[in-house]
Scaffold this motif. Structure first.
Motif, PDB file in Angstrom:
ATOM      1  N   TYR A   1      40.727 -12.104  54.617  1.00 21.18           N
ATOM      2  CA  TYR A   1      41.381 -10.869  55.034  1.00 21.18           C
ATOM      3  C   TYR A   1      42.056 -10.193  53.842  1.00 21.18           C
ATOM      4  O   TYR A   1      42.911 -10.792  53.184  1.00 21.18           O
ATOM      5  N   ASN A   2      41.689  -8.950  53.597  1.00 23.62           N
ATOM      6  CA  ASN A   2      42.353  -8.161  52.564  1.00 23.62           C
ATOM      7  C   ASN A   2      43.521  -7.422  53.202  1.00 23.62           C
ATOM      8  O   ASN A   2      43.364  -6.337  53.762  1.00 23.62           O
ATOM      9  N   CYS A   3      44.700  -8.026  53.116  1.00 24.43           N
ATOM     10  CA  CYS A   3      45.924  -7.412  53.635  1.00 24.43           C
ATOM     11  C   CYS A   3      46.867  -7.074  52.495  1.00 24.43           C
ATOM     12  O   CYS A   3      48.081  -6.947  52.687  1.00 24.43           O
ATOM     13  N   ALA A   4      46.321  -6.941  51.305  1.00 21.31           N
ATOM     14  CA  ALA A   4      47.136  -6.624  50.134  1.00 21.31           C
ATOM     15  C   ALA A   4      47.565  -5.161  50.175  1.00 21.31           C
ATOM     16  O   ALA A   4      46.929  -4.329  50.835  1.00 21.31           O
ATOM     17  N   ASN A   5      48.606  -4.846  49.437  1.00 22.54           N
ATOM     18  CA  ASN A   5      49.105  -3.475  49.402  1.00 22.54           C
ATOM     19  C   ASN A   5      49.792  -3.213  48.062  1.00 22.54           C
ATOM     20  O   ASN A   5      51.017  -3.238  47.968  1.00 22.54           O
ATOM     21  N   PRO A   6      49.013  -2.967  47.011  1.00 22.56           N
ATOM     22  CA  PRO A   6      49.626  -2.666  45.712  1.00 22.56           C
ATOM     23  C   PRO A   6      50.548  -1.458  45.805  1.00 22.56           C
ATOM     24  O   PRO A   6      50.363  -0.591  46.674  1.00 22.56           O
ATOM     25  N   ALA A   7      51.513  -1.402  44.918  1.00 22.28           N
ATOM     26  CA  ALA A   7      52.411  -0.243  44.867  1.00 22.28           C
ATOM     27  C   ALA A   7      51.568   1.022  44.746  1.00 22.28           C
ATOM     28  O   ALA A   7      50.616   1.075  43.962  1.00 22.28           O
ATOM     29  N   TYR A   8      51.914   2.029  45.531  1.00 21.32           N
ATOM     30  CA  TYR A   8      51.059   3.214  45.629  1.00 21.32           C
ATOM     31  C   TYR A   8      50.814   3.877  44.276  1.00 21.32           C
ATOM     32  O   TYR A   8      49.703   4.338  43.984  1.00 21.32           O
ATOM     33  N   HIS A   9      51.827   3.891  43.428  1.00 17.79           N
ATOM     34  CA  HIS A   9      51.647   4.551  42.137  1.00 17.79           C
ATOM     35  C   HIS A   9      50.761   3.742  41.191  1.00 17.79           C
ATOM     36  O   HIS A   9      50.384   4.222  40.123  1.00 17.79           O
ATOM     37  N   ARG A  10      50.385   2.510  41.595  1.00 18.95           N
ATOM     38  CA  ARG A  10      49.525   1.667  40.771  1.00 18.95           C
ATOM     39  C   ARG A  10      48.144   1.431  41.401  1.00 18.95           C
ATOM     40  O   ARG A  10      47.404   0.568  40.951  1.00 18.95           O
ATOM     41  N   TRP A  11      47.826   2.192  42.412  1.00 13.64           N
ATOM     42  CA  TRP A  11      46.543   2.004  43.091  1.00 13.64           C
ATOM     43  C   TRP A  11      45.365   2.072  42.131  1.00 13.64           C
ATOM     44  O   TRP A  11      44.458   1.239  42.186  1.00 13.64           O
ATOM     45  N   LEU A  12      45.329   3.079  41.281  1.00 13.27           N
ATOM     46  CA  LEU A  12      44.162   3.295  40.426  1.00 13.27           C
ATOM     47  C   LEU A  12      43.961   2.177  39.414  1.00 13.27           C
ATOM     48  O   LEU A  12      42.842   1.964  38.944  1.00 13.27           O
ATOM     49  N   THR A  13      45.015   1.448  39.091  1.00 18.06           N
ATOM     50  CA  THR A  13      44.889   0.338  38.146  1.00 18.06           C
ATOM     51  C   THR A  13      44.801  -1.016  38.845  1.00 18.06           C
ATOM     52  O   THR A  13      44.076  -1.912  38.393  1.00 18.06           O
ATOM     53  N   ASP A  14      45.516  -1.181  39.963  1.00 21.01           N
ATOM     54  CA  ASP A  14      45.602  -2.494  40.609  1.00 21.01           C
ATOM     55  C   ASP A  14      44.497  -2.764  41.632  1.00 21.01           C
ATOM     56  O   ASP A  14      44.099  -3.922  41.820  1.00 21.01           O
ATOM     57  N   TRP A  15      44.010  -1.729  42.306  1.00 23.24           N
ATOM     58  CA  TRP A  15      43.014  -1.972  43.352  1.00 23.24           C
ATOM     59  C   TRP A  15      41.646  -2.407  42.815  1.00 23.24           C
ATOM     60  O   TRP A  15      41.040  -3.346  43.371  1.00 23.24           O
ATOM     61  N   PRO A  16      41.098  -1.769  41.779  1.00 22.06           N
ATOM     62  CA  PRO A  16      39.723  -2.134  41.366  1.00 22.06           C
ATOM     63  C   PRO A  16      39.533  -3.617  41.062  1.00 22.06           C
ATOM     64  O   PRO A  16      38.570  -4.223  41.584  1.00 22.06           O
ATOM     65  N   PRO A  17      40.379  -4.267  40.260  1.00 24.87           N
ATOM     66  CA  PRO A  17      40.135  -5.697  40.013  1.00 24.87           C
ATOM     67  C   PRO A  17      40.329  -6.559  41.252  1.00 24.87           C
ATOM     68  O   PRO A  17      39.621  -7.561  41.441  1.00 24.87           O
ATOM     69  N   LEU A  18      41.265  -6.174  42.115  1.00 25.45           N
ATOM     70  CA  LEU A  18      41.484  -6.939  43.340  1.00 25.45           C
ATOM     71  C   LEU A  18      40.297  -6.776  44.289  1.00 25.45           C
ATOM     72  O   LEU A  18      39.808  -7.759  44.874  1.00 25.45           O
ATOM     73  N   ALA A  19      39.811  -5.557  44.434  1.00 26.46           N
ATOM     74  CA  ALA A  19      38.662  -5.321  45.308  1.00 26.46           C
ATOM     75  C   ALA A  19      37.439  -6.086  44.799  1.00 26.46           C
ATOM     76  O   ALA A  19      36.682  -6.665  45.600  1.00 26.46           O
ATOM     77  N   ALA A  20      37.244  -6.101  43.496  1.00 23.91           N
ATOM     78  CA  ALA A  20      36.101  -6.827  42.925  1.00 23.91           C
ATOM     79  C   ALA A  20      36.212  -8.323  43.182  1.00 23.91           C
ATOM     80  O   ALA A  20      35.220  -8.998  43.498  1.00 23.91           O
TER      81      ALA A  20
END
Length: 307
Positions: free
Chosen positions: A66-85
């Protein structure tokens, strides 16, 4: 007894973990600090979920991830791609169903209720990021590399949840104060209960009819922020709630000094006009029903009043 792995221990991750544990499942919750709900059947693990190899190892033998993560909104563009991968890699190598908790951002501005058939049309980089995440998962699913499903909810409501309704309105009005909110306080808006999110995630994870699609979490009929605050006060026996509008110019200026308020400019459209969803398709397919909004409002307002 199946193993379920949850990344993230915020309101959604915690509610999902507790629901699974109550059903007798084995649950592993992964966070950077090893935090999460304490209950029999729940194992708390300290790990960086962007470490693809580590996440894959922790997901070995799991029924669902389950992907229930929630990076800080201002860091979405940097934090989401490696986590999604890393999540895609873990799902592919382990065989676990990838169950992603998402929101309505990918639709962008709309002119009517969001339904099961509404296309994803967001163009803003941060909103479109959620579109790309789903498209990547769906492509892998269709290629037979993994099984993926996504749940989408509107703004959260309920005790312990984070969002505009709780933080800007009920946290103040339930104590007799005045709420100051962005957008139009009289615009209809959909509010999704955290417990309904957890129930939907579990249902989607274990029903193969859901896989390869995105589903709207069962959500009750909309209310404006003003209506919701006033109804919440009525339900717990308080005087009529006072709700005031914050002009967009004030929000924009405040964003010069607050990262959070600056980021809220991006989704201001969701509160400047009606922003609602129709989850009837999900309800009909899986036999799910949303928690009555009165129940959610009463419990939330009481939690703030009694804090």
């Amino acid at each position: 007894m199946d193993m379920h792995v949850i990344v993230g221990a915020g309101p959604v991750g915690s509610a999902t973990a507790l629901l699974l544990a109550e059903r007798g499942e084995q649950v592993r919750v992964i966070t950077r600090r090893g935090t999460g709900p304490q209950a029999p059947g729940i194992e708390l693990v300290t790990a960086d979920a962007t470490d693809a190899a580590r996440l894959a190892a922790l997901t070995t033998g799991a029924t669902a991830l389950y992907n229930c993560a929630n990076p800080a909104y201002h860091r979405w563009l940097t934090d989401w791609p490696p986590l999604a991968a890393a999540l895609l890699h873990a799902a592919e190598t382990s065989g676990a169903v990838l169950v992603t908790m998402s929101n309505l951002y990918g639709y962008g501005p709309v002119t009517g209720p969001i339904t099961h058939d509404t296309p994803l049309a967001a163009t803003h980089p941060k909103l479109a990021l959620r579109v790309r995440m789903w498209q990547d998962a769906l492509a892998a699913h269709r290629a037979g590399r993994l099984r993926a499903v996504e749940a989408r909810a509107s703004d959260f409501a309920g005790p312990g949840s984070y969002g505009v309704l709780n933080e800007m309105a009920l946290s103040r009005t339930a104590k007799g104060g005045t709420a100051y909110v962005m957008g139009d306080p009289d615009a209809p808006h959909s509010w999704t209960a955290i417990d309904d999110v957890a129930g939907t995630l579990v249902a989607l994870a274990t029903d193969e009819r859901a896989w390869g699609q995105a589903w709207l979490v069962p959500t009750p009929p909309p209310l404006s922020i003003r209506q919701a605050a006033q109804r919440a006060n009525e339900l717990i026996g308080l005087p009529t709630a006072r709700v005031r509008r914050v002009p967009y110019a004030v929000l924009w200026a405040a964003g010069l000094f607050s990262t959070m308020l600056k980021e809220m400019r991006t989704t201001h459209y969701q509160f400047a006009a009606p922003f609602t969803m129709d989850s009837s398709h999900t309800e009909q397919v899986f036999g799910l029903k949303p928690t009555p909004l009165d129940d959610t409002l009463a419990a939330t307002a009481a939690s703030y009043r009694d804090a």
